[in-house]
Design an enzyme around this catalytic site. Structure first.
Site, PDB file in Angstrom:
ATOM      1  N   ASN A   1       0.654  -0.770   0.257  1.00 55.06           N
ATOM      2  CA  ASN A   1      -0.122  -0.432   0.594  1.00 55.06           C
ATOM      3  C   ASN A   1       1.115   0.691  -0.182  1.00 55.06           C
ATOM      4  O   ASN A   1       1.187   1.416   1.293  1.00 55.06           O
ATOM      5  CB  ASN A   1      -0.891   0.399   1.595  1.00 55.06           C
ATOM      6  CG  ASN A   1      -1.385   1.100   1.014  1.00 55.06           C
ATOM      7  OD1 ASN A   1      -1.868   2.098   0.834  1.00 55.06           O
ATOM      8  ND2 ASN A   1      -2.064   0.823   2.810  1.00 55.06           N
ATOM      9  N   TRP A   2       1.298   1.438  -1.410  1.00 53.08           N
ATOM     10  CA  TRP A   2       2.235   3.011  -1.394  1.00 53.08           C
ATOM     11  C   TRP A   2       1.788   4.338  -0.592  1.00 53.08           C
ATOM     12  O   TRP A   2       2.389   5.266  -0.261  1.00 53.08           O
ATOM     13  CB  TRP A   2       2.215   2.858  -2.689  1.00 53.08           C
ATOM     14  CG  TRP A   2       2.814   2.244  -3.040  1.00 53.08           C
ATOM     15  CD1 TRP A   2       3.348   0.678  -2.881  1.00 53.08           C
ATOM     16  CD2 TRP A   2       3.682   2.093  -4.896  1.00 53.08           C
ATOM     17  NE1 TRP A   2       4.064   0.259  -3.897  1.00 53.08           N
ATOM     18  CE2 TRP A   2       4.482   0.975  -5.042  1.00 53.08           C
ATOM     19  CE3 TRP A   2       3.999   2.914  -6.138  1.00 53.08           C
ATOM     20  CZ2 TRP A   2       4.651   0.707  -6.434  1.00 53.08           C
ATOM     21  CZ3 TRP A   2       4.086   2.963  -6.403  1.00 53.08           C
ATOM     22  CH2 TRP A   2       5.077   1.617  -7.680  1.00 53.08           C
ATOM     23  N   LYS A   3       0.333   4.641  -1.001  1.00 52.67           N
ATOM     24  CA  LYS A   3      -0.392   5.275   0.377  1.00 52.67           C
ATOM     25  C   LYS A   3      -0.296   6.963  -0.220  1.00 52.67           C
ATOM     26  O   LYS A   3      -0.160   6.216  -1.460  1.00 52.67           O
ATOM     27  CB  LYS A   3      -0.050   6.041   1.723  1.00 52.67           C
ATOM     28  CG  LYS A   3      -0.084   4.502   2.967  1.00 52.67           C
ATOM     29  CD  LYS A   3      -0.045   4.852   4.125  1.00 52.67           C
ATOM     30  CE  LYS A   3      -0.400   2.680   5.187  1.00 52.67           C
ATOM     31  NZ  LYS A   3      -0.350   3.621   6.368  1.00 52.67           N
TER      32      LYS A   3
ATOM     33  N   HIS B   1      -9.520   1.581   4.212  1.00 54.36           N
ATOM     34  CA  HIS B   1      -8.319   1.793   5.064  1.00 54.36           C
ATOM     35  C   HIS B   1      -8.601   2.785   6.362  1.00 54.36           C
ATOM     36  O   HIS B   1      -9.589   3.634   6.464  1.00 54.36           O
ATOM     37  CB  HIS B   1      -7.602   2.255   4.373  1.00 54.36           C
ATOM     38  CG  HIS B   1      -6.352   2.356   5.095  1.00 54.36           C
ATOM     39  ND1 HIS B   1      -5.332   3.099   5.928  1.00 54.36           N
ATOM     40  CD2 HIS B   1      -5.274   1.405   5.402  1.00 54.36           C
ATOM     41  CE1 HIS B   1      -4.186   2.851   6.265  1.00 54.36           C
ATOM     42  NE2 HIS B   1      -4.418   1.907   6.252  1.00 54.36           N
TER      43      HIS B   1
ATOM     44  N   GLU C   1      -6.717   5.342   7.639  1.00 52.43           N
ATOM     45  CA  GLU C   1      -6.873   6.628   7.025  1.00 52.43           C
ATOM     46  C   GLU C   1      -7.674   7.134   5.890  1.00 52.43           C
ATOM     47  O   GLU C   1      -8.070   8.277   6.097  1.00 52.43           O
ATOM     48  CB  GLU C   1      -4.827   6.757   6.326  1.00 52.43           C
ATOM     49  CG  GLU C   1      -3.930   6.565   7.094  1.00 52.43           C
ATOM     50  CD  GLU C   1      -3.109   5.880   6.763  1.00 52.43           C
ATOM     51  OE1 GLU C   1      -2.698   5.875   5.522  1.00 52.43           O
ATOM     52  OE2 GLU C   1      -2.119   5.106   7.401  1.00 52.43           O
TER      53      GLU C   1
ATOM     54  N   GLU D   1      -5.858  -4.751  10.215  1.00 50.02           N
ATOM     55  CA  GLU D   1      -4.333  -3.459  10.436  1.00 50.02           C
ATOM     56  C   GLU D   1      -5.018  -2.598  11.905  1.00 50.02           C
ATOM     57  O   GLU D   1      -5.622  -1.794  11.782  1.00 50.02           O
ATOM     58  CB  GLU D   1      -4.826  -2.678   9.986  1.00 50.02           C
ATOM     59  CG  GLU D   1      -4.161  -3.117   8.841  1.00 50.02           C
ATOM     60  CD  GLU D   1      -3.814  -2.365   7.026  1.00 50.02           C
ATOM     61  OE1 GLU D   1      -2.594  -2.570   7.020  1.00 50.02           O
ATOM     62  OE2 GLU D   1      -4.330  -1.349   6.656  1.00 50.02           O
TER      63      GLU D   1
ATOM     64  N   GLY E   1       2.376   2.319  11.170  1.00 50.22           N
ATOM     65  CA  GLY E   1       2.891   3.481  10.603  1.00 50.22           C
ATOM     66  C   GLY E   1       3.820   3.984  11.812  1.00 50.22           C
ATOM     67  O   GLY E   1       4.782   4.906  12.242  1.00 50.22           O
TER      68      GLY E   1
ATOM     69  N   SER F   1       3.336  -1.872  10.312  1.00 51.49           N
ATOM     70  CA  SER F   1       4.303  -1.846  10.610  1.00 51.49           C
ATOM     71  C   SER F   1       5.087  -3.588  10.228  1.00 51.49           C
ATOM     72  O   SER F   1       6.030  -3.880  11.374  1.00 51.49           O
ATOM     73  CB  SER F   1       4.734  -1.137  12.569  1.00 51.49           C
ATOM     74  OG  SER F   1       4.690  -0.156  11.791  1.00 51.49           O
TER      75      SER F   1
ATOM     76  N   GLY G   1       4.787   1.618   4.798  1.00 49.72           N
ATOM     77  CA  GLY G   1       6.614   1.670   4.656  1.00 49.72           C
ATOM     78  C   GLY G   1       7.020   0.758   3.813  1.00 49.72           C
ATOM     79  O   GLY G   1       8.103   1.298   3.154  1.00 49.72           O
TER      80      GLY G   1
HETATM   81  P1  PGA Z   1       2.801   0.865   7.400  1.00 51.85           P
HETATM   82  O1  PGA Z   1       1.356   0.736   6.428  1.00 51.85           O
HETATM   83  O2  PGA Z   1       3.504  -0.964   7.209  1.00 51.85           O
HETATM   84  O3  PGA Z   1       3.484   1.533   6.904  1.00 51.85           O
HETATM   85  O4  PGA Z   1       1.866   0.149   9.673  1.00 51.85           O
HETATM   86  C1  PGA Z   1       0.193  -0.466   7.115  1.00 51.85           C
HETATM   87  C2  PGA Z   1      -1.279  -0.689   6.651  1.00 51.85           C
HETATM   88  O5  PGA Z   1      -1.216   1.348   6.411  1.00 51.85           O
HETATM   89  O6  PGA Z   1      -1.683  -0.597   5.240  1.00 51.85           O
END
Ligand code: PGA
Length: 252
Positions: free
Chosen positions: A9-11, A96, A98, A168, A174, A214, A236
């Site tokens: 997931n590049w965000k 997600h 976010e 998640e 993150g 993470s 990440g």
């Molecule tokens: P992260 O993000 O690996 O940077 O913790 C995971 C995600 O939000 O899909």
């Protein structure tokens, strides 16, 4: 048998040129070293059409990170599921934390997005997970159940087969703070049990449930060794080929 999947997931990272370069590199390396799982990259909308040209989707699958809750029309700035599909992408991440947290996406909105994604032939990586306060109040099971009931348990059994779940925990995204493999396994087994209650054991056994938060090369093997963890959704650590491929290698 359910699929093992490592999805990136590049965000909101990387410009177009850097994204194309990373996708090319992943495709080349995976072509030469066949992975033991499916590998998917979910990129910003702007990358999709170009990335689709430089990868072989039997090697690296392609997905979006979101899509609109409306079919088409006067919704300035939105991107529909049909548009995503027309780039060649096969997947879309929905729900997600976010998107839920920063952009006010409610279970009702997500329900519409899921229906449109499926109608347009996309597979949905549907994210669920509790906040730190909810975990501290021991409400994590309640939260994930409500998130599933609110947006995907309305689907028919046939439709549900195109859903991949990503558990998640928000407190692990993150933050560098990974859920322990036991914590993740406990709730992912619970998630599978409520899918079984709703759709039956065969469907639940065929549903891929990923862990995200993470996840990195150094902890992936321990997480993926658990019976109800079928891979990872990686933020990440999906932005550099070596980091991401280190996680893919955890399936070897
Ligand atoms: P992260 O993000 O690996 O940077 O913790 C995971 C995600 O939000 O899909």
């Amino acid at each position: 048998m359910r699929k093992k999947i490592v999805a990136g997931n590049w965000k909101m990272n990387m410009n177009l040129q850097d994204g194309i370069a990373l996708a090319k590199e992943l495709n080349e390396k995976l072509q030469n070293n066949t992975p033991n799982c499916e590998v998917v990259i979910c990129t910003p909308f702007i990358h999709l059409a170009s990335v689709a040209q430089v990868i072989d989707q039997s090697v690296v699958g392609l997905g979006a990170e979101n899509c609109a809750d409306k079919e088409s029309g006067a919704y300035t700035g939105e991107v529909s599921a049909a548009m995503v599909k027309s780039t060649g992408a096969q997947y879309v991440i929905l729900g997600h934390s976010e998107r839920r947290g920063y952009y006010g996406e409610t279970p009702a909105i997500l329900k519409e997005k899921v229906l449109l994604a499926l109608k347009n032939g996309l597979k949905v990586i549907f994210c669920i997970g509790e906040s730190l306060e909810e975990r501290e109040a021991n409400k994590q099971n309640e939260v994930v159940k409500m998130e599933l009931e609110g947006s995907v348990f309305n689907l028919s059994e046939e439709e549900f087969k195109n859903i991949i779940i990503a558990y998640e925990p928000i407190w692990a995204i993150g933050t560098g703070k990974t859920a322990t493999s036991d914590q993740a396994e406990e709730i992912q087994a619970y998630i599978r049990s409520i899918i079984a209650n709703k759709y039956g054991k065969a469907v639940a056994d065929d549903t891929s449930i990923l862990y995200g938060g993470s996840c990195k090369a150094s902890n992936a093997a321990e997480l993926f060794a658990k019976p109800d963890i079928d891979g990872g959704l990686i933020g990440g650590a999906s932005l550099k080929a070596a980091d991401f491929l280190g996680i893919v290698d955890a399936w070897k």
